[in-house]
Design an enzyme around this catalytic site. Sequence first.
Site, PDB file in Angstrom:
ATOM      1  N   ASN A 116      51.861  17.229  63.250  1.00 53.02           N
ATOM      2  CA  ASN A 116      51.606  16.108  62.337  1.00 53.02           C
ATOM      3  C   ASN A 116      51.517  16.650  60.919  1.00 53.02           C
ATOM      4  OD1 ASN A 116      50.883  13.426  61.535  1.00 53.02           O
ATOM      5  ND2 ASN A 116      48.751  14.098  61.372  1.00 53.02           N
ATOM      6  N   HIS A 118      49.774  15.822  57.150  1.00 53.50           N
ATOM      7  CA  HIS A 118      48.714  15.022  56.530  1.00 53.50           C
ATOM      8  C   HIS A 118      48.700  15.326  55.033  1.00 53.50           C
ATOM      9  CE1 HIS A 118      45.062  12.641  56.516  1.00 53.50           C
ATOM     10  NE2 HIS A 118      44.557  13.522  55.667  1.00 53.50           N
TER      11      HIS A 118
HETATM   12  C1  GRF Z   1      53.194  10.944  54.084  1.00 56.18           C
HETATM   13  O1  GRF Z   1      52.349  11.092  52.976  1.00 56.18           O
HETATM   14  C2  GRF Z   1      52.559  11.576  55.301  1.00 56.18           C
HETATM   15  O2  GRF Z   1      51.820  12.708  55.031  1.00 56.18           O
HETATM   16  C3  GRF Z   1      51.639  10.500  55.764  1.00 56.18           C
HETATM   17  O3  GRF Z   1      52.353   9.306  55.537  1.00 56.18           O
HETATM   18  C4  GRF Z   1      53.308   9.487  54.503  1.00 56.18           C
HETATM   19  C5  GRF Z   1      54.621   9.168  55.105  1.00 56.18           C
HETATM   20  O4  GRF Z   1      55.679   9.281  54.253  1.00 56.18           O
HETATM   21  N1  GRF Z   1      51.172  10.747  57.109  1.00 56.18           N
HETATM   22  P1  GRF Z   1      57.158   9.132  54.825  1.00 56.18           P
HETATM   23  O5  GRF Z   1      57.135   7.991  55.830  1.00 56.18           O
HETATM   24  O6  GRF Z   1      57.518  10.432  55.473  1.00 56.18           O
HETATM   25  O7  GRF Z   1      58.006   8.797  53.652  1.00 56.18           O
END
Ligand code: GRF
Length: 207
Positions: A116, A118
């Site tokens: 994942n 974050h």
């Molecule tokens: C990113 O900031 C990720 O870390 C978080 O949600 C956002 C998703 O961005 N979990 P994307 O969908 O990859 O454009």
Amino acid sequence: MPLPSQTRPALRLGFLASHGGSNMQAILDACKDGRLTAEPEVVISNNSGSHALARARRSGVPAYHLSGKTHPKLDDLDAAILDVLHRHEVNLVILAGYVRLLGPKTIATYQRRILNIHPALLPSFGGKGLYGPAVHEAVLAAGDSVTGVTIHVVDEQFDRGPILAQVTVPVEKNDTTESLAGRVLAQEHLLFVETLQQIERGELELP
Ligand code: GRF
């Protein structure tokens, strides 16, 4: 000592994404232009209208909408997600902005094979409810001068599990949630690809 590359199985990636899918796209691009040898096998989204599904279809990657709408019972949804990952012979699951918890069957089957990302320096600013803009709002409210990105292995709890990689991003004096989110997202794209490259080269073992 890292295993020689011929003895490491090629990464077969299965993505779960809820919204924009820009992290997934960064990885798809790296697979396409040879920075990664991994194969994108499938994309699953809980959101039928997500950009992530549109991006997958544009890239010719099989795309599925699986959610509480298609499978109202949590157990059935868990089984359906696992079935799709199995059918596409996925050996590494990438949560790229996936805002739901995975079910216990999928987590148990893919133990240490789910990553994942974050948008903060875990263990700070993680946990239930802390996703998307809420993370950056919390960082700004705390007055921290540094935030960043974390990639970790997934277990049953939100934003826990062994940390594989982190990078810091300075918080600037006039940052808004949007400006900070934009700079963090740019680093997310880089760190995800770099981390997968390290796994491919055998420099990073999944714990
Ligand atoms: C990113 O900031 C990720 O870390 C978080 O949600 C956002 C998703 O961005 N979990 P994307 O969908 O990859 O454009």
